[in-house]
Design an enzyme around this catalytic site. Structure first.
Site, PDB file in Angstrom:
ATOM      1  N   GLU A 152      -3.484  23.230  17.791  1.00 41.06           N
ATOM      2  CA  GLU A 152      -3.771  21.801  17.930  1.00 41.06           C
ATOM      3  C   GLU A 152      -5.167  21.585  18.478  1.00 41.06           C
ATOM      4  OE1 GLU A 152      -0.989  18.455  19.730  1.00 41.06           O
ATOM      5  OE2 GLU A 152      -2.308  19.235  21.273  1.00 41.06           O
ATOM      6  N   TYR A 186      -7.767  13.786  15.846  1.00 37.50           N
ATOM      7  CA  TYR A 186      -6.689  14.733  16.198  1.00 37.50           C
ATOM      8  C   TYR A 186      -6.336  15.543  14.962  1.00 37.50           C
ATOM      9  CZ  TYR A 186      -1.966  16.473  17.117  1.00 37.50           C
ATOM     10  OH  TYR A 186      -0.866  17.280  17.261  1.00 37.50           O
TER      11      TYR A 186
END
Ligand code: GDP
Ligand code: MN
Length: 383
Positions: free
Chosen positions: A190, A101
């Site tokens: 993101e 991530y």
């Protein structure tokens, strides 16, 4: 402005962040030919402005163009967290070794961009933050100095990424992501998951990209990406007319001049026992044109059962606003009662003009609270 995954990936691609090849499709047939031209296993991905598509069944792998068509048929029209799928992204499927991530967002408290990197990707970051906060490496970037290579190393070591090839690739992605974040005036970039393929190549498998609305004037390419169909009709009209408009879920439509006054009007409606259906901010203007535009937008919302005009005349003169309202009423067919409260510069004259016009569905009140009570009552509330 939130971008669809495929739009965010297009920006990633422009900034040199590795992504898979893909096509947009809006029908099963288009999905089929997209898969055909990609010529490999593909993944059919619902394009909606919400997360958790995977869990909702909006992301499916297909071995053949025919299977891609079938998945497209199943996913199109699906409701994912209240968002109806109208668009698909057909992408060459990836083999996944690991899921990481990575994000950059604004930390408003620190007034700095904040990087977050963890090897626990592919799940909600909030979940990781709760279960295992130490697994997330966090780092602020001084916007005046910019992102520095040593900060990249801090992030990599902080996240426990030890493989030299991964370090090198992620280092490059960090630099490019920060570049993209700054260049596109983003609020959020993101990548979840950032995948490591079994052969070691790293790429962005998903994208969440939010651009600051106030910067869209200098990003025409991004402004044009807005999906008008995903926006309700009155919000579309407001944007076209340049009216500040926010949809809420009550029954009183609110028109005011200035953000502060509009906010307190919302509170007074609540105090009077009602709920605002929406609000429009006229800003400094109160001319007929501005009032017509705002009234058109507000009355396009079928939930509105009464309208409250709350105007404080400073530079704007209340008699001018009153003339604006009367001109607007002459031009528009308005089926709901309108309550007007005018105060400030030339309020007396303004009220007189409205009273003299004696239009049947126009009610003039002197104070904000009495106007709110009247509006709530006329909307059928409990004041
Ligand atoms: P989200 O659920 O809305 O966050 O959508 P993502 O794009 O992150 O996809 C969700 C999950 O689907 C990923 O975490 C992967 O596990 C899986 N997935 C997406 N694309 C592929 C792909 O190309 N190959 C494989 N094997 N899985 C994929
Ligand atoms: Mn994701």
């Amino acid at each position: 402005m939130d971008l669809y995954e495929h739009q965010g990936k297009e920006l990633f691609r422009r900034h040199g962040i590795p992504v898979s090849e893909g096509r947009v499709a809006t029908t099963p047939q288009e999905a089929r030919s997209a898969a055909d031209s990609i010529g490999d296993e593909v993944v059919v991905k619902a394009q909606v402005l919400t997360g958790g598509r995977g869990k909702a069944g909006g992301i499916r792998l297909a071995d053949s163009p025919e299977e891609a068509r079938e998945h497209a048929e199943a996913i199109l029209g699906m409701d994912i967290n209240g968002h109806v799928v109208r668009r698909l992204w057909i992408e060459q499927a990836s083999d996944i070794g690991k899921e990481y991530y990575l994000s950059v967002t604004f930390d408003r408290g620190e007034k700095k961009p904040l990087f977050m990197l963890t090897t626990e990707g592919g799940v909600d970051i909030e979940e990781v933050a709760e279960r295992n906060a130490e697994a997330i490496a966090r780092l602020h970037v001084d916007p005046l100095v910019g992102f520095q290579p040593y900060q990249g190393r801090l992030l990599l070591f902080g996240a426990g990424i030890a493989d030299p090839s991964e370090q090198k690739q992620i280092m490059a992605i960090l630099e490019k992501l920060y570049e993209a974040f700054v260049a596109e005036d983003a609020m959020l970039c993101e990548i979840n998951p950032l995948i490591v393929e079994p052969q070691g190549r790293i790429k962005a498998l998903d994208s969440k990209f939010t651009v600051d609305d106030n910067a869209l004037y200098r990003h025409h390419d991004i402004a044009e990406m807005r999906d008008l169909e995903a926006v309700p009709a009155e919000e579309r009209a407001a944007r076209e007319k340049g009216v500040t408009y926010v949809k809420l879920d009550g029954e009183v439509g609110i028109l005011g001049n200035g953000a502060g006054l509009v906010m307190s009007t919302l509170d007074v409606i609540a105090q009077a026992g009602g709920r605002p259906a929406n609000f429009c901010d006229l800003g400094g203007g109160g001319d007929a044109e501005g009032v017509v535009d705002a009234l058109e937008v507000i009355t396009a919302d079928p939930q509105v059962r009464a309208i409250l005009f709350n105007i404080f005349g400073g530079i704007t003169r209340c008699d001018e606003v009153a003339r604006g309202i009367l001109a607007a009423l002459g031009r528009l067919e308005i089926g709901v009662p309108i309550v007007v409260r005018l105060d400030g510069t030339n309020a007396e004259e303004g009220r007189q003009l409205l009273t003299e016009a004696a239009a049947g569905n126009l009610h003039v009140e002197e104070t904000m609270l009495s106007a709110a009570r009247r509006a709530v009552e006329l909307a059928g509330g409990e004041a």
